[in-house]
Design a protein around this motif. Structure first.
Motif, PDB file in Angstrom:
ATOM      1  N   ARG A 107     -38.045 -19.065  26.617  1.00 14.92           N
ATOM      2  CA  ARG A 107     -36.936 -18.727  27.512  1.00 14.92           C
ATOM      3  C   ARG A 107     -35.657 -19.427  27.065  1.00 14.92           C
ATOM      4  NH1 ARG A 107     -38.108 -20.214  33.290  1.00 14.92           N
ATOM      5  NH2 ARG A 107     -36.006 -19.366  33.546  1.00 14.92           N
ATOM      6  N   LYS A 136     -32.225 -17.658  26.166  1.00 12.55           N
ATOM      7  CA  LYS A 136     -30.986 -18.052  26.844  1.00 12.55           C
ATOM      8  C   LYS A 136     -29.846 -18.249  25.854  1.00 12.55           C
ATOM      9  CE  LYS A 136     -29.242 -21.376  30.245  1.00 12.55           C
ATOM     10  NZ  LYS A 136     -29.579 -22.596  31.040  1.00 12.55           N
ATOM     11  N   LYS A 180     -32.009  -9.875  22.629  1.00 13.10           N
ATOM     12  CA  LYS A 180     -32.996 -10.504  23.510  1.00 13.10           C
ATOM     13  C   LYS A 180     -34.289  -9.690  23.535  1.00 13.10           C
ATOM     14  CE  LYS A 180     -29.814 -12.677  26.875  1.00 13.10           C
ATOM     15  NZ  LYS A 180     -30.307 -14.068  26.903  1.00 13.10           N
TER      16      LYS A 180
END
Length: 238
Positions: A45, A49, A57
């Motif tokens: 994660r 980010k 992503k």
């Protein structure tokens, strides 16, 4: 351990841990297999980010998801419904990556055991599933891409009794209405299209009923025009 051995070990340890915990009042927290996956997910994660682009992503998620496969298989094979952030997050990532079949392997288990969404989500599990899949379908149609109708039908059935805002359920009906409507040719609707048009009309009317500004009015107008053509053709044939 070789890769197949490692995956087998992950699957078995996940199944063992999940089988020992029952119900949404308990959590997988503390189980070694879960903690290892949760730690890995925290790292993943963080990588996500640090990426700004949505396409980038998604590309990264596609490379990450296979690592969680054995854990998911283990939990689904023997789990008794303990809260599981890893499982729910994998489900969402699979939806993000358009792996709807993969997501739907998890959805029935998650809904049956009323698993909670991670704290970073404001919507309930049922709402997220319905809305995200419907949004994916509508976006695909806007880009003239095919979206599997069966995926929407399955999601609609699984979430039929889930509490969610009217706008979210409207989006699901809108997506189904658009797909049924899209099965009919713009040139000359055939008699065999009648059932698809009637089904499209029902979904579009329901979408508009739930959310007036859902964006389905033009689709409904088109469907109703085609239904009138069918009625005229039928009268001429008689």
């Amino acid at each position: 351990m070789s890769n197949p051995c490692r995956r087998h070990f992950q699957r078995v340890t996940a199944a063992t841990a999940a089988a020992a915990l029952a119900g949404p009042s308990q959590s997988m927290e503390g189980a070694t297999a879960y903690e290892l996956q949760l730690a890995q997910m925290a790292q993943d994660r963080l990588r996500l980010k640090n990426i700004q682009g949505t396409e980038a992503k998604i590309a990264l998620k596609k490379t990450l998801l296979p690592e969680y496969g054995p854990y998911v298989e283990g939990v689904l094979s023997a789990g008794n419904g303990a809260q599981d952030e890893v499982l729910v997050t994998v489900m969402i990532w699979r939806i993000d990556c358009a792996d709807f079949d993969g997501a739907l392997e998890i959805v029935p288990y998650a809904l049956k055991h009323k698993l909670a969404m991670p704290d970073r989500f404001e919507r309930t599990l049922g709402c997220v599933i319905a809305e995200e899949v419907a949004t994916a379908a509508i976006n695909a149609l806007k880009q003239s891409r095919i979206f599997p109708l069966q995926t929407l039908l399955t999601v609609a059935e699984l979430t039929a009794n889930e509490d969610m805002p009217d706008q979210a359920r409207a989006k699901l009906h809108l997506a189904m209405g658009k797909i049924y409507s899209g099965l009919v040719s713009d040139d000359k609707p055939a008699e065999t299209d009648h059932d698809n048009l009637e089904t499209a009309k029902l979904h579009l009317m329901r979408a508009i009923e739930l959310h007036t500004n859902c964006g389905g009015k033009k689709d409904l107008d088109r469907v109703e025009r085609f239904l009138k053509k069918h009625a005229a053709q039928q009268q001429a044939a008689d």
